[in-house]
Design an enzyme around this catalytic site. Structure first.
Site, PDB file in Angstrom:
ATOM      1  N   ASP A 123      48.260  34.297  58.095  1.00 28.73           N
ATOM      2  CA  ASP A 123      46.863  34.428  57.660  1.00 28.73           C
ATOM      3  C   ASP A 123      46.383  33.106  57.054  1.00 28.73           C
ATOM      4  OD1 ASP A 123      44.391  35.299  56.807  1.00 28.73           O
ATOM      5  OD2 ASP A 123      45.168  36.623  55.237  1.00 28.73           O
ATOM      6  N   SER A 128      40.924  40.157  50.454  1.00 25.43           N
ATOM      7  CA  SER A 128      40.009  39.157  50.985  1.00 25.43           C
ATOM      8  C   SER A 128      38.967  38.772  49.926  1.00 25.43           C
ATOM      9  CB  SER A 128      39.370  39.695  52.274  1.00 25.43           C
ATOM     10  OG  SER A 128      38.667  38.703  52.975  1.00 25.43           O
ATOM     11  N   HIS A 162      44.867  38.892  59.076  1.00 26.28           N
ATOM     12  CA  HIS A 162      44.141  39.116  57.822  1.00 26.28           C
ATOM     13  C   HIS A 162      43.876  40.596  57.553  1.00 26.28           C
ATOM     14  CE1 HIS A 162      41.797  37.870  54.403  1.00 26.28           C
ATOM     15  NE2 HIS A 162      40.700  38.451  54.847  1.00 26.28           N
TER      16      HIS A 162
END
Length: 403
Positions: free
Chosen positions: A286, A218, A323
């Site tokens: 995602d 991320s 995610h």
């Protein structure tokens, strides 16, 4: 994996290893994914704690206290702290409610680690790892960072001075390069903390075969992308004690759920760096990797997985599920492509996907978000009163030169 480490780290750009996904590469990716998960497990995210934003554990104990499969393979040598400008700070950094906290203007953002003798024997070389902490939150944080691009020339060395003026996301660059002379933890930028430690370790192990692996998920994936390019572009993958920098360690970035970091100029400069490789793991549902949607380009080689095919996960999972890093690792363990079904080739416990989220199908008797520190780190003293004890002081907090 020891005999194949160069191949697994991208010497051949992972040709022939991704479809079908090589079992040794699966294990390699899961090992690095667990080292990223360590940053989430060790981070103090309780706003009421005066230690909010810090690491829970000492460097010497880090891998023993978190959930990694091989705690003896690496030793953490330096913790990384990052700050940012005002436009970014409140969106991605945690501020303790208590103003006496040590991390009021910065956060612990990861660590540098090096393979121990045990790890070097298992891995086939002395691997130096830089792990960047990200965020498990879904789309809102990346959508909030609608900032103009900034020049990447400062981190790309000669590759950034070719007249094309490659650009990267200003928010990510701010986290990577900002410093705060009033902070005891951030007098150096996160960038310089890492580069200084990499240089020290490259000198220390100049007579050994080494590699540098930069990892993140991320937000941490964007920092890993910048950092890996910086290391390779500015020759931090060589020892200052080696004549003419003749020994160059390969630099590999391994990232999961990464937003886009820079424009096409940055992508092209990244791909021209001869010692640099990057494997980017993307989960098809995602949405984070598609941001920013305009003006930015994907970097590196993509490994596409789709956790919606897993029979273990919720059929219609949330945005956060797609995610979640543990879900990515679950996908790496069992993904066989769109038309080959899903089977766990690596025996990875499915309970892990509920560690910080609600991802496992209801028929499995595993509580959601089950990773909770005992009594939330409240300890009962001999006087019968409860006090918060959630942080082990580390020498790295005060001594930048510790070996």
């Amino acid at each position: 994996m020891a005999s194949r480490w160069r191949e697994l780290h991208g010497s051949g750009h992972w040709d022939g290893l991704l479809d079908p996904l090589d079992v040794d590469l699966r294990r390699c990716l899961i090992t690095y994914g667990e080292m990223i998960m360590a940053t989430y497990e060790a981070f103090i995210g309780e706003h009421r704690s005066p230690n909010a934003g810090m690491c829970r554990y000492r460097r010497a104990d880090l891998f023993r206290r978190v959930d990694v499969s091989h705690p003896g393979w690496y030793a953490a040598t330096r913790y990384i702290y990052a700050t940012a400008n005002a436009d970014v700070h409140g969106k991605v950094l945690l501020r303790p409610l208590c103003r006496e906290g040590r991390a009021t203007e910065c956060n612990w953002m990861g660590y540098v680690a090096v393979a121990t003798d045990e790890g070097a024997a298992a891995l086939g070389r002395r691997d130096i790892v830089v792990a960047w902490r990200g965020t498990q939150r879904a789309l809102e944080w990346v959508a909030d960072l609608k900032l103009a691009p900034a020049s990447a020339a400062g981190i790309l060395g000669p590759e950034g001075a070719d007249g094309t003026d490659p650009s990267v996301h200003r928010g990510y660059l701010s986290l990577y390069t900002s410093e705060d002379q009033c902070s005891e933890l951030n007098k150096q930028s996160a960038r310089m903390q890492v580069l200084t430690e990499i240089a020290r370790l490259m000198d220390k192990y100049k007579d050994e075969e080494t590699s540098i692996t930069v990892i993140g998920h991320s937000l941490g994936a964007t920092l890993a992308t910048l950092n890996a390019a910086d290391i390779a572009a500015n020759s931090y993958n060589t020892s200052s004690l080696s004549p003419s920098g003749e020994t160059r360690a390969p630099v590999t970035a391994v990232v999961f759920g990464s937003p886009r970091t820079g424009d096409r100029g940055f992508r092209d400069a990244f791909h021209r760096l001869r010692d640099l490789r990057m494997l980017r793991v993307r989960n098809r549902p995602d949405r984070i990797p598609h941001y920013p949607p305009v003006g930015y380009a994907d970097v590196g080689v993509e490994l596409l997985i789709d956790t919606r095919l897993s029979p273990f996960l919720r059929r219609h999972g949330s945005e956060s599920q797609s995610h979640d890093l543990e879900c990515h690792l679950h996908g790496v363990a069992g993904w066989h492509g769109d038309h080959r079904g899903f089977e766990l080739v690596v025996d990875r416990d499915v309970a892990l996907v509920n560690k910080f989220d609600d991802c496992l199908a209801d028929e499995y008797p595993v509580p959601v978000r089950w990773k909770v520190h005992h009594n939330k780190s409240m300890v009962k003293g001999p006087d019968g009163r409860w006090v918060l004890q959630d942080h082990e002081p580390d020498d790295d907090d005060d001594d930048d030169d510790d070996d």
